[in-house]
Write an enzyme that holds these catalytic residues in place. Sequence first.
Site: not given
Length: 390
Positions: A118, A143, A214, A286, A355
């Site tokens: 982001r 993304h 991803h 996350d 990631e």
Amino acid sequence: MKTFRNSMLGAGAAMVLAFAACTGGQQAAKSITASGLDPAKFDTVVNGDTVKLYTLKNQNGLEACITNFGGRVVSLMVPDRDGKLVDVVLGYDNIAQYADAANFGSDFGASIGRYANRIKNGRMKIGEDTIQLPQNNFGHCLHGGPTGWQYKVYKAEQTDSNSVKLTLVSPDGDNNFPGTVTATVVYTLTADNALDIKMEAETDQPTVVNMTNHSYFNLNGTPEEPAMDMVLYINADTFTPSDSTYMPTGEIRDVTGTPMDFRTPHAIQDSLRMDDQQVKYGNGFDHNWILNTKGDDTQVCASLYSPKTGIMLEAFTNEPGIQVYTGNFQGIGGEENKVRKGGKKYPQRPSVCLESQKYPDSPNHAEWPSPYLNPGEKYYSHLVFKFSTK
């Protein structure tokens, strides 16, 4: 790192979705892959570009299937403790579902760019200019925007059985990012049972680049079941806390005494404490961890282990951070009814993403590792997923 991101793609995705009908039925039959994929179901044309499925194999019998639509890992077959091959990544078994951006989870296995993760309010500075990017996730740019590289067709070149090179030219102004960027992703299945991913990029104007893979990993071999019994290790003493919109606050916080401490490997479910604000904000994990490896891609930065199959995944990267996402928004809000690869339906938290990256919102934090790329420089990011059993 998934929230209700793909449901917000907007009208900009319509062009991407205008793909031709699969032509596999008009071509000679091709062999079904070890993972059960029919390559003919990936033969199509998206926006005038040819899409195919590329199968990689190494001398030990591992198989990786890659599509040049979004540079995606579609399947990855690795042996369990009994020598049985297990597909350890989530996804779809035909190109139509991948190309349908309305599908929640359509970044399965993708090569993400131009900027993974982001950027706050979709705003950043390049020199003296303030750039406004698309705001496709809680007011932020996620993304690379609604038509990021995961929805583009890479040019593919496969010269041997264990490697494929993907190339993408992202034009100046692509989702309002400045500069024409030429990016490559090279997938290689190595002799020591690793999927080696090398990502490079060059630009003709100052810009930002932050690429990642991803893939959604389920090492249990049962993606139709939750996978939070998998054992996670993260080689990190600190992380970047986020607010309720998944945006880093700018703080760097010690993991000690928090659910974010995975320096001792343990089952993910043991730390899924919704009474913790950070876990609650993410509806699970996350978050970005700041790696102790400091760019040394010979050191394990994170690992994932399945007690059920004995499969161990070790990750290596030259990047300073890693986003760990635990599939928190899969299998809910209607997603539980969607049919995925192999005819299976995914529940909540059936997988883990690892990631590698620059920290989220790095363009707005001069003190963090720089994501800026200038003409004459080469961006290089290395990510390795190595598999073994124990």
